[in-house]
Motif scaffolding. Structure first.
Motif, mmCIF file in Angstrom:
data_model
loop_
_atom_site.group_PDB
_atom_site.id
_atom_site.type_symbol
_atom_site.label_atom_id
_atom_site.label_comp_id
_atom_site.label_asym_id
_atom_site.label_seq_id
_atom_site.Cartn_x
_atom_site.Cartn_y
_atom_site.Cartn_z
ATOM 1 N N LEU A 204 0.835 -1.212 0.000
ATOM 2 C CA LEU A 204 0.000 0.000 0.000
ATOM 3 C C LEU A 204 0.862 1.251 0.000
ATOM 4 C CD1 LEU A 204 -2.911 -0.937 2.413
ATOM 5 C CD2 LEU A 204 -3.113 -0.203 0.017
ATOM 6 N N ALA A 205 1.854 1.306 0.888
ATOM 7 C CA ALA A 205 2.715 2.488 0.947
ATOM 8 C C ALA A 205 3.889 2.373 -0.019
ATOM 9 C CB ALA A 205 3.220 2.689 2.371
ATOM 10 N N GLU A 206 4.461 1.171 -0.109
ATOM 11 C CA GLU A 206 5.669 1.035 -0.936
ATOM 12 C C GLU A 206 5.369 1.284 -2.407
ATOM 13 O OE1 GLU A 206 7.281 -2.796 0.042
ATOM 14 O OE2 GLU A 206 7.827 -2.139 2.066
ATOM 15 N N VAL A 207 4.189 0.857 -2.850
ATOM 16 C CA VAL A 207 3.791 1.132 -4.237
ATOM 17 C C VAL A 207 2.914 2.392 -4.272
ATOM 18 C CG1 VAL A 207 2.628 0.228 -6.278
ATOM 19 C CG2 VAL A 207 3.917 -1.322 -4.784
ATOM 20 N N GLY A 208 1.896 2.410 -3.422
ATOM 21 C CA GLY A 208 0.896 3.486 -3.486
ATOM 22 C C GLY A 208 1.381 4.823 -2.946
ATOM 23 N N GLY A 209 2.571 4.839 -2.350
ATOM 24 C CA GLY A 209 3.112 6.112 -1.866
ATOM 25 C C GLY A 209 3.733 6.930 -2.996
ATOM 26 N N PHE A 210 3.786 6.322 -4.179
ATOM 27 C CA PHE A 210 4.452 6.998 -5.302
ATOM 28 C C PHE A 210 3.543 6.976 -6.516
ATOM 29 C CE2 PHE A 210 7.455 5.351 -2.337
ATOM 30 C CZ PHE A 210 8.386 6.373 -2.189
ATOM 31 N N ARG A 211 3.628 7.976 -7.321
ATOM 32 C CA ARG A 211 2.821 7.997 -8.541
ATOM 33 C C ARG A 211 3.677 8.513 -9.700
ATOM 34 N NH1 ARG A 211 0.080 12.553 -5.378
ATOM 35 N NH2 ARG A 211 0.735 14.466 -6.414
ATOM 36 N N GLY A 212 3.187 8.271 -10.926
ATOM 37 C CA GLY A 212 3.961 8.686 -12.087
ATOM 38 C C GLY A 212 5.109 7.726 -12.340
ATOM 39 N N GLY A 213 5.869 7.985 -13.387
ATOM 40 C CA GLY A 213 6.982 7.104 -13.733
ATOM 41 C C GLY A 213 6.473 5.698 -13.985
ATOM 42 N N ALA A 219 0.287 9.697 -12.780
ATOM 43 C CA ALA A 219 0.805 11.004 -12.376
ATOM 44 C C ALA A 219 -0.348 12.000 -12.345
ATOM 45 C CB ALA A 219 1.846 11.465 -13.378
ATOM 46 N N ILE A 220 -0.251 12.941 -11.456
ATOM 47 C CA ILE A 220 -1.245 14.027 -11.435
ATOM 48 C C ILE A 220 -0.658 15.163 -10.599
ATOM 49 C CG2 ILE A 220 -2.546 13.241 -9.378
ATOM 50 C CD1 ILE A 220 -5.108 14.096 -10.946
ATOM 51 N N TYR A 221 -1.195 16.347 -10.779
ATOM 52 C CA TYR A 221 -0.795 17.515 -9.987
ATOM 53 C C TYR A 221 0.687 17.853 -10.091
ATOM 54 C CZ TYR A 221 -5.286 16.681 -7.713
ATOM 55 O OH TYR A 221 -6.602 16.457 -7.449
ATOM 56 N N GLY A 222 1.052 18.434 -11.186
ATOM 57 C CA GLY A 222 2.333 19.129 -11.222
ATOM 58 C C GLY A 222 3.578 18.357 -11.541
ATOM 59 N N LYS A 223 3.590 17.036 -11.321
ATOM 60 C CA LYS A 223 4.856 16.335 -11.535
ATOM 61 C C LYS A 223 4.877 15.510 -12.814
ATOM 62 C CE LYS A 223 7.666 17.361 -8.121
ATOM 63 N NZ LYS A 223 9.049 17.812 -8.262
ATOM 64 N N TRP A 224 3.828 15.600 -13.605
ATOM 65 C CA TRP A 224 3.739 14.909 -14.885
ATOM 66 C C TRP A 224 4.240 13.477 -14.769
ATOM 67 C CZ3 TRP A 224 1.058 18.706 -14.915
ATOM 68 C CH2 TRP A 224 1.507 19.996 -14.941
ATOM 69 N N GLY A 225 5.138 13.081 -15.683
ATOM 70 C CA GLY A 225 5.509 11.670 -15.747
ATOM 71 C C GLY A 225 6.517 11.230 -14.706
ATOM 72 N N GLU A 226 7.093 12.151 -13.983
ATOM 73 C CA GLU A 226 8.152 11.815 -13.036
ATOM 74 C C GLU A 226 7.604 11.012 -11.852
ATOM 75 O OE1 GLU A 226 10.593 14.702 -10.047
ATOM 76 O OE2 GLU A 226 10.076 15.478 -12.028
#
Ligand code: TNX
Length: 729
Positions: A204-213, A219-226
């Motif tokens: 939950l945190a190890e995967v869901g704590g990060f988005r994009g890439g 990705a959402i809100y300002g960081k695009w694909g990173e």
């Protein structure tokens, strides 16, 4: 003897340096009773902090601000600075006595003594907040008897949409504490990020704590694909809990259920309802965000999660969300439909009540009080002990209180500090555009709360939802503090002060004393805009808050700032923009109206991409704040063309794809071209964050076009604003 001599010298100095009382009168939030007495107490390097055993942590806290030694109270009367408990006082009530012989802080419980210590800090020069307080320091003698109006004085921080490190959260807590705010509601999960380590389900945190890439979370809100994000380990959270407890702040964790769970569903798709969603508008992403209410394993999963949450956070409260549930997902689910039929439920609201009821029971079994957003109780079925957070409107908060729920009052139009503070500043607008003054003016009686309803009101909470923070991360002053202070100062008085309050009195205390404290804390807060007037060829600007004034002039190099030292004789007042500064604080720009006027030349919008049906391109031609959506994602070579009815002369023309609430829906790479005749185009710039601009064009512009040089950007569509056309001044 030496002490007495020093006190005399100090008292003399006090007389020479100005009245001490003036400082005391600037306490925020204002104490119930404050009485000035003659004389001063002088804090020397040899002064000791003596404390009851239960107040050791508080004594240490005070010693972080005053470099003094700390010792436990051993029954002797008197002493330097004494921190003690008095069972005759209510928990958060305190007495503070400053006499020439010493200082006594007495609280009903730890929280009361803490409140007394905070008031004591405010009696000292503002420097005390920047560390390294030079000693000796004088405190004017006084008697303070004080207690809060409400037991619940809260703030909600959304660490899901924008990741904030444990250190950042602690720093935010430290400033809240100086305002006697005593609850921090941590919004730990949402569609865009899961921020709490769950040992039984680490993904939950190890995967869901990060988005994009390469994350399955879009990705959402300002960081695009990173790839972007982070999460708190349980150890870090326990550390934050301890840090907050020392500051009389209880942390109430929130796991937002059953909606706002897209992030969880990206990590564990099996939590969703059993049907194949339409992916047509989402670039292949499954955007469903509601947990299936009929799947038994979901309840087992939540039991694991909530059990761990309950063990991390000692608060008797646990927030389980319940806002903005998209019932259509349940309505498309055969299992949910079957459950509704079997249980004789009429609609989504009842199924929501069923889901929330089951989760609330789990929370109760863990020995905690469930907290929910106001929509969650619309379908009934809740025990009256659930604490309801009335956010949607004043009516929603009143209804919850009238229905007998313990209620935390936080309507968006006064307490959502992610809202814009004035028209031209940044922020959400859905609830209102409001500043610290409007927050301050919130009054229960005026809003119609009855005595019966008031009996169920536990207090107030303000919030900072952080969708927009990420796009403002590099801003100075820090956007979080700019958005929340001095609005939190207002919140502190709404929550603390029982009697009548007056903005004039409060604003006087802010500007005469409290702004200096915020500045010493290093808080880059928002100042009110300066007043600007133009008459008889003379432009004047003024402030009433001890800030310094600066101005810029259109036509000079961008960013050249002059200090304002007096009236400016000019026949072009529209060229000037003023702003004030105080420590790290800054005001928005102010000037004559013409300085900020925009043109709205008649325009037609066409594109290689068909428009959406709901938000057609005519929206972007209307200049009324509405935006347009394209009907699909953008491809390399796609263009959007604005053709003006008449060629437009201007000092700057800006074309904006994306907008503040959907900052991702842009032409991520591309360029802008202008044309004087509508036929031949000249490339003027590359797009930055989806925005193109041309300054001081030599000729009138007949048409302007933005062109994408990239196939899609992960967003399902492009949003488009009306052109921003700045007139020649
Ligand atoms: C409403 S408050 C929401 C949040 C948004 C916020 C923006 C609430 C229970 N839901 O998801 O972030 O508005 O102001």
């Amino acid at each position: 003897m030496i002490r007495r001599l020093l006190s005399v010298v100090a008292a003399l100095l006090a007389v020479l340096c100005g009245p001490v009382a003036a400082v005391a009168e600037n306490i925020v939030p204002a104490p119930r009773d404050y009485e000035k007495r003659n004389g001063v107490f002088t804090i020397l390097t040899t002064t000791k902090i003596t404390h009851y055993p239960e107040l050791r942590s508080l004594a240490k806290y005070l010693a972080e601000y005053l470099p003094l030694s700390v010792r436990e109270y051993n029954g002797e009367a008197g002493g330097d600075i004494v921190l003690r408990l008095n069972k005759n006082l209510a928990d958060e009530e305190y007495r503070l006595t400053v006499a020439p012989e010493g200082i006594v802080v007495e609280g009903g419980a730890y929280g009361g003594a803490f409140n007394g210590v905070e008031t004591l800090l405010q009696l000292l020069p503002a420097k005390v907040y920047s560390g390294g307080m030079p000693l000796p320091a004088m405190v004017g003698c006084c008697e303070v008897a004080d207690a809060p109006r409400f037991a619940y004085r809260g703030f909600m921080l959304d660490v899901s949409r924008t990741w904030m490190t444990a250190g950042e959260v602690k720093r935010f807590i430290s400033v809240l504490a100086h305002h006697k705010i005593n609850k921090l509601h941590l919004h730990l999960t949402d569609d865009e990020g899961w921020r709490v380590e769950i040992l039984s389900h680490p993904e939950l945190a190890e995967v869901g704590g990060f988005r994009g890439g390469d994350s399955p979370v879009a990705a959402i809100y300002g960081k695009w694909g990173e790839r972007y994000g982070g999460y708190y380990t349980q150890q870090e959270l326990r550390d934050i809990v301890g840090y907050a407890a020392q500051r009389n702040i209880e942390i109430i964790p929130e796991i937002d259920l059953p909606g706002h769970s897209r992030d969880m569903a990206r990590v564990m798709p099996e939590v969703l309802c059993d049907y194949a969603p339409s992916l047509s508008l989402s670039d292949g992403y499954d955007t469903r965000n509601v947990l299936c209410a009929a799947k038994e394993p979901n309840y087992a999963l939540l039991k694991d999660i909530l059990g761990e949450i309950a063990s991390i956070f000692p608060s008797p409260y646990l927030h389980i969300g319940g806002d903005e549930v998209d019932f259509s997902q349940w309505m498309s689910c055969p299992d949910c439909k079957a459950l509704m039929q079997a249980e004789g439920m009429a609609g989504g609201e009842e199924l929501q009540a069923y889901f929330m009821g089951r989760v609330a029971s789990m929370v109760e079994e863990l020995g905690k009080v469930p907290c929910v957003w106001n929509e969650a109780v619309a379908g009934g079925r809740f025990t009256r002990t659930s604490q309801v957070y009335g956010w949607e409107s004043i009516a929603a908060a009143r209804t919850a209180a009238a229905d007998g729920y313990p209620t935390v009052v936080m309507p968006g139009q006064s307490f959502y500090f992610d809202m814009r503070q004035s028209r031209r500043e940044d922020g959400h607008i859905w609830a209102a555009i409001f500043d610290a003054r409007q927050c301050y003016s919130f009054d229960f009686e005026e809003q119609g709360f009855t005595a019966d309803e008031m009996r169920n009101v536990r207090g107030v909470e303000a919030s900072f939802f952080s969708e927009l923070y990420l796009s403002h991360r590099d801003m100075e002053p820090n956007y979080l503090y700019y958005m929340t202070y001095p609005r939190i100062c207002s919140l502190s008085e709404v929550g603390w002060c029982g009697g009548s309050r007056s903005w004039g009195d409060f604003y006087g205390r802010l500007t005469a004393g409290h702004y200096s404290r915020l500045a010493a804390m290093g808080v880059g807060f928002r100042l009110f805009p300066p007043k600007v007037a133009y008459a008889d060829g003379v432009l004047t600007a003024s402030t009433d808050d001890r800030s310094r004034l600066y101005y810029t002039v259109v036509g000079e190099d961008e960013g050249t700032e002059h200090e304002y030292t007096g009236p400016i004789a000019t026949d072009k007042p529209q060229l000037y923009a003023f702003r004030s500064r105080f420590g790290g604080a800054v005001s928005p720009e102010a000037g004559v109206d013409a300085r900020f006027r925009m043109l709205q030349p008649k325009v037609t919008v066409t594109s290689s991409i068909p428009p959406s049906t709901k938000y057609p391109y005519t929206n972007a031609a209307a200049y009324d704040g509405r935006i347009a959506y394209s009907g699909r994602t953008c491809m390399n070579g796609d263009w959007i063309l604005f053709t003006f009815e008449e060629p437009v002369r201007c000092r700057r023309m800006e074309i904006r794809t994306g907008y503040v609430q959907l900052p991702r829906n842009i032409f991520e790479q591309g360029y802008m071209e202008v044309s004087e005749d509508g036929e031949t185009f000249r490339r003027v710039c590359d797009l930055e964050n989806g925005i193109g601009a041309v300054d001081n064009p030599r000729h009138a512009i007949k048409a302007v076009r933005v062109v994408s040089t990239k196939d899609g950007n992960g967003a399902a569509f492009v949003t488009l604003q009306s052109p921003w056309v700045y007139p020649v001044l």
